[in-house]
Design a protein around this motif. Sequence first.
Motif, PDB file in Angstrom:
ATOM      1  N   TYR A 177       0.743  -1.292  -0.079  1.00 25.25           N
ATOM      2  CA  TYR A 177      -0.002   0.107   0.002  1.00 25.25           C
ATOM      3  C   TYR A 177       0.959   1.325  -0.120  1.00 25.25           C
ATOM      4  CZ  TYR A 177      -3.352   3.633   1.635  1.00 25.25           C
ATOM      5  OH  TYR A 177      -4.225   4.687   1.681  1.00 25.25           O
ATOM      6  N   ASP A 178       1.756   1.117   0.876  1.00 20.34           N
ATOM      7  CA  ASP A 178       2.789   2.286   0.922  1.00 20.34           C
ATOM      8  C   ASP A 178       3.388   2.826  -0.571  1.00 20.34           C
ATOM      9  OD1 ASP A 178       4.524   4.429   2.219  1.00 20.34           O
ATOM     10  OD2 ASP A 178       6.128   3.178   2.330  1.00 20.34           O
ATOM     11  N   THR A 179       3.716   1.803  -1.245  1.00 17.04           N
ATOM     12  CA  THR A 179       4.661   1.789  -2.349  1.00 17.04           C
ATOM     13  C   THR A 179       3.612   2.156  -3.468  1.00 17.04           C
ATOM     14  OG1 THR A 179       6.342   0.372  -1.774  1.00 17.04           O
ATOM     15  CG2 THR A 179       6.018   0.900  -4.176  1.00 17.04           C
ATOM     16  N   PHE A 180       2.764   1.493  -3.788  1.00 13.34           N
ATOM     17  CA  PHE A 180       1.732   1.794  -5.170  1.00 13.34           C
ATOM     18  C   PHE A 180       0.417   2.360  -4.684  1.00 13.34           C
ATOM     19  CE2 PHE A 180       4.106  -2.350  -5.358  1.00 13.34           C
ATOM     20  CZ  PHE A 180       4.724  -2.190  -6.714  1.00 13.34           C
ATOM     21  N   VAL A 181       0.304   2.678  -3.584  1.00 10.16           N
ATOM     22  CA  VAL A 181      -0.876   3.730  -3.363  1.00 10.16           C
ATOM     23  C   VAL A 181      -0.565   5.130  -2.662  1.00 10.16           C
ATOM     24  CG1 VAL A 181      -3.223   3.906  -1.969  1.00 10.16           C
ATOM     25  CG2 VAL A 181      -2.644   1.629  -2.958  1.00 10.16           C
TER      26      VAL A 181
END
Length: 205
Positions: free
Chosen positions: A111-115
């Motif tokens: 979530y941190d990387t792609f959102v």
Amino acid sequence: LSTTSSVLNYGWIGKPLPEEFASSVNAAEYVKMQAYTRAKTLLSLVSSSADLAVVLCFWLWLDGFEGVDSFLRVLLPDSEEHPWTPVWRGIWYWAILIFGASALQSPFSTYDTFVLEEKFGMNRTTAATFSADRLKGLLLLVVIGIPTGVMVLGYFTFFGRWAWLYAWLALSALQLVMALAAPAVILPMFYTMTPLEDGALKSAL
């Protein structure tokens, strides 16, 4: 302590830009930076809270730590013919717990990387790169972590009262080696390393 500092810092997000920085910091960028910091802090708090809840549940309700130990003692019982069994049992114990922790953190890191990072235009990581980095991390854990674990557990299994000293000396030496190896070998596996260009900063350093 980390959680406490995050909560305290979160309380200051949204404050107006100090006058002494008004001439050097873009107001729009400052607002964006605050929004980014707010989102990262919230994600960190949720992640750490989930970690704590799972660990407490695993430990107090499921009796998981003792359960894993009991399972491994049945699977790898002590025997005089195999004196290294306690060491390998300890390695498997660590591996199970590390795998569990990694699985728990995987949704948050994804979530941190792609959102979150994508929302603020700071993500250049593809799904392939993300997966490759995870595999590289696992490989490093196997190549470095297993021999280190065998060494430490071996000391405490066979060297008696002075095991702590031998383990401390060995780990201290390993830290020195890793400090030299990381910039040359490990970090280039994950990042593109570019030499610092000639100029005032390089000269000052």
